[in-house]
Scaffold this active site. Structure first.
Site, mmCIF file in Angstrom:
data_model
loop_
_atom_site.group_PDB
_atom_site.id
_atom_site.type_symbol
_atom_site.label_atom_id
_atom_site.label_comp_id
_atom_site.label_asym_id
_atom_site.label_seq_id
_atom_site.Cartn_x
_atom_site.Cartn_y
_atom_site.Cartn_z
ATOM 1 N N ASP A 192 0.693 -1.203 0.055
ATOM 2 C CA ASP A 192 -0.011 -0.253 -0.075
ATOM 3 C C ASP A 192 0.950 1.264 0.177
ATOM 4 O OD1 ASP A 192 -2.441 -1.580 -0.146
ATOM 5 O OD2 ASP A 192 -2.846 -0.909 1.894
ATOM 6 N N LYS A 232 -5.187 -5.598 -4.563
ATOM 7 C CA LYS A 232 -6.177 -6.356 -3.474
ATOM 8 C C LYS A 232 -7.192 -5.325 -3.172
ATOM 9 C CE LYS A 232 -3.322 -4.277 0.367
ATOM 10 N NZ LYS A 232 -4.387 -3.659 0.760
ATOM 11 N N CYS A 289 -2.903 -3.271 7.196
ATOM 12 C CA CYS A 289 -2.774 -4.200 6.004
ATOM 13 C C CYS A 289 -1.747 -5.102 5.841
ATOM 14 C CB CYS A 289 -2.806 -3.257 4.551
ATOM 15 S SG CYS A 289 -4.450 -2.472 4.303
#
Length: 262
Positions: A56, A171, A204
């Site tokens: 991310d 994702k 995450c």
């Protein structure tokens, strides 16, 4: 037949002969052992079966003008990871370790993002609420929230060094293994050990690391290559969970030292 080998990666290739197909995947392979200083104790990894997963590091979560920044979150800690991650990745690429960029990117119609995801209520505490409000919260010329596929928010933040041969996986949940090809890609490369970097350390990154352990991978979080805007007690709790339950805590510095000694 010019090349009797079938398979994208040496570890998973068949060798096709005139009268038989060799399924043993027995090509000679050197094991490169690298020792990393880690908690709760040091680990020795096989470099040829190791990959780094960077989670991310994208505009919506790291850049000024991205979703979290517009919601009042300080993205400075995330951007501070750019240089450490670059240095880590370059050292690993030089030894043949694959770099995997794992980024959030949902459908433009948000049909793969249920209302239970916290963006639909946490960041709109008053006034507009719900998916329509979130979709309308656009950055002029850059697309809307949600790190939609193809949007500016889903792109890697400026400054990260992406090289030819790096892998990219999208994702739509905290865990990068949920409904993605990440597991099949890793198994196709015969990867056993995963090094984790990126944001957010306790969300995450941790969720993906947990699922990695559940799937049988060896999981190592790199303390100096992860960040979060959560309170310090969340950092402590996440670190405790990693070392007590899910894997190991190490650092990019330890990785570089291990590579130099290998």
């Amino acid at each position: 037949m010019s090349d009797p080998r079938i398979g994208a990666h040496p570890s998973s290739r068949w060798v096709v002969g005139d009268s038989a197909v060799d399924l043993t995947r027995s090509e000679a392979r050197e094991v490169t052992r690298v020792r990393l200083a880690a908690e709760p104790r040091d680990v020795v990894v096989d470099l040829g079966r190791t990959a780094v997963v960077v989670v991310d590091m994208q505009n919506d979560f790291c850049a000024d003008g991205g979703f979290l920044h517009r919601a009042g979150v300080d993205c400075g800690p995330a951007r501070a990871l750019i240089e450490p991650i670059n240095a880590l990745n370059e050292a690993l690429r030089a030894r043949g370790v694959p770099v995997i960029w794992l980024n959030w990117a949902v459908r433009g119609d948000r049909l793969n993002m249920p209302p239970s995801m916290p963006d639909l209520h946490r960041y709109y505490p008053g006034g507009q609420r719900g998916a329509d409000a979130a979709v309308e919260a656009v950055i002029p010329g850059k697309g809307g929230w949600g790190a939609f596929e193809g949007s500016w928010g889903a792109e890697l933040v400026d400054g990260l060094l992406v090289r030819e041969g790096d892998l990219h996986v999208r994702k739509n949940r905290f865990s990068g293994f949920f409904q993605t090809e990440l597991d099949s890609v890793l198994r196709g490369m015969d990867v056993r050990t995963l090094l984790f970097a990126g944001v957010a350390m306790d969300i995450c990154v941790l969720a993906t690391l947990q699922d990695a352990m559940f799937l049988g991978y060896d999981a190592v979080m790199l303390r100096d290559c992860v960040a979060t805007n959560s309170p310090e007690f969340c950092v402590q709790a996440a670190g405790w969970q990693v070392t007590q339950l899910y894997g190991f805590m190490s650092s990019a510095a330890a990785v570089r030292e291990g590579l130099a000694s290998a």
